[in-house]
Motif scaffolding. Structure first.
Motif, PDB file in Angstrom:
ATOM      1  N   THR A   1       1.342  25.218  46.504  1.00  0.00           N
ATOM      2  CA  THR A   1       0.715  23.825  46.609  1.00  0.00           C
ATOM      3  C   THR A   1      -0.647  24.033  46.142  1.00  0.00           C
ATOM      4  OG1 THR A   1      -0.077  24.283  48.936  1.00  0.00           O
ATOM      5  CG2 THR A   1       2.042  23.010  48.657  1.00  0.00           C
ATOM      6  N   HIS A   2      -1.404  23.163  45.852  1.00  0.00           N
ATOM      7  CA  HIS A   2      -2.695  23.272  45.143  1.00  0.00           C
ATOM      8  C   HIS A   2      -3.365  21.869  45.412  1.00  0.00           C
ATOM      9  CE1 HIS A   2      -5.672  25.443  42.753  1.00  0.00           C
ATOM     10  NE2 HIS A   2      -5.816  24.525  41.851  1.00  0.00           N
ATOM     11  N   GLU A   3      -4.765  22.102  45.404  1.00  0.00           N
ATOM     12  CA  GLU A   3      -5.675  20.865  45.404  1.00  0.00           C
ATOM     13  C   GLU A   3      -5.595  20.066  43.989  1.00  0.00           C
ATOM     14  OE1 GLU A   3     -10.302  19.503  45.945  1.00  0.00           O
ATOM     15  OE2 GLU A   3      -9.632  21.868  46.390  1.00  0.00           O
TER      16      GLU A   3
ATOM     17  N   GLU B   1      -0.104  16.785  43.554  1.00  0.00           N
ATOM     18  CA  GLU B   1       0.400  16.163  44.928  1.00  0.00           C
ATOM     19  C   GLU B   1       1.588  16.598  45.586  1.00  0.00           C
ATOM     20  OE1 GLU B   1       0.472  12.033  44.756  1.00  0.00           O
ATOM     21  OE2 GLU B   1      -1.762  11.682  43.777  1.00  0.00           O
TER      22      GLU B   1
END
Length: 251
Positions: free
Chosen positions: A183-185, A188
């Motif tokens: 996951t990553h900023e 989404e």
């Protein structure tokens, strides 16, 4: 160009999963290898099945250099890959009741053979019924799946069961539900699936264990060599001739 942080994170995640599989599945890998070796020694045949991206790990052990010449792909038209249009048809076919029975009835499988069934979730009708029907026909069934799906999702088969419930041996890939390691900023959806890496490693480890068991019995494993090395074609021709009645991808 600087190193990609996310690329490194994915490789680290894949290595972590492979380490878990090595430590936690060593016994079942050895058992699966023993079962395959028993079948080869007894004159049986080997088959592998997977639907969608799970088919990649099945294809990875069929007709390839360094692999067992006796491993055959049990292909179900429409579910082997994304070459079908529309690609979503493959996912739909995995949920069709009765398809597995029709495939097995028209295939060359027989009692005493081994069928490896690869399904990440193990929840759809096709892999569940494939395992149920294969065992009813007298095949040994090795399942490669993520047990987490059976613990955290609902079966889509009328019996309420999963692939793991109908196998003689279950290899757990340890893949989390959703099959996305990162996951990553700013992104989404979770991304970077590792199931193909881990499942293919499980398959190759199992075949290596089978080769080890065969040579311990004084039996030369029926391996193929690369056609791109000197002598490879001659070697493969000999193997294909010797085991021709147990190889079905040439017909």
């Amino acid at each position: 160009m600087s190193e990609s942080k996310l690329a490194g994170q994915f490789i680290d995640a894949a290595i972590g999963l492979l380490q878990r599989v090595r430590e936690e599945e060593a016994g079942t890998i050895a058992a699966a290898g023993e079962t395959i070796a028993d079948t080869v020694a007894a004159g049986g045949r080997l088959f592998a099945f997977g639907a969608g991206h799970s088919s990649l790990a099945a294809q990875d052990v069929v007709y390839r250099a360094g692999g067992f010449a006796l491993m055959n792909l049990l292909a179900v038209p429409g579910v082997v890959g994304v070459d079908v249009m529309p690609a979503t048809l493959g996912s739909a076919l995995e949920r069709v009741d009765g398809l597995a029975g029709a495939v097995l009835d028209s295939s060359p499988v027989k009692s005493g053979d081994v069928l490896v069934i690869i399904s990440l979730s193990g929840r759809n009708a096709l892999p569940v019924e494939m395992a149920m029907n294969a065992r009813a026909l007298g095949l040994k069934v090795i399942g490669v799946t993520s047990v987490a799906y059976a613990e955290q999702t609902k079966s889509r088969h009328v019996s309420g069961t999963f692939l793991k419930d109908h196998c003689d041996i279950v290899l757990d890939s340890k893949i989390a539900v959703g099959d996305a390691e990162l996951t990553h900023e700013g992104i989404e959806a979770p991304f970077a699936p590792a199931s193909t890496v881990v499942t293919s490693a499980l398959m190759q480890a199992t075949m290596a264990a089978a080769a080890e068991r065969l040579v311990e019995r004084g039996i030369e494993p029926p391996l193929l060599r690369s056609g791109n090395v000197d002598g490879g074609h001659d070697w493969n021709g000999r193997v294909m001739t010797e085991y021709g009645d147990r190889i079905f991808y040439r017909r």
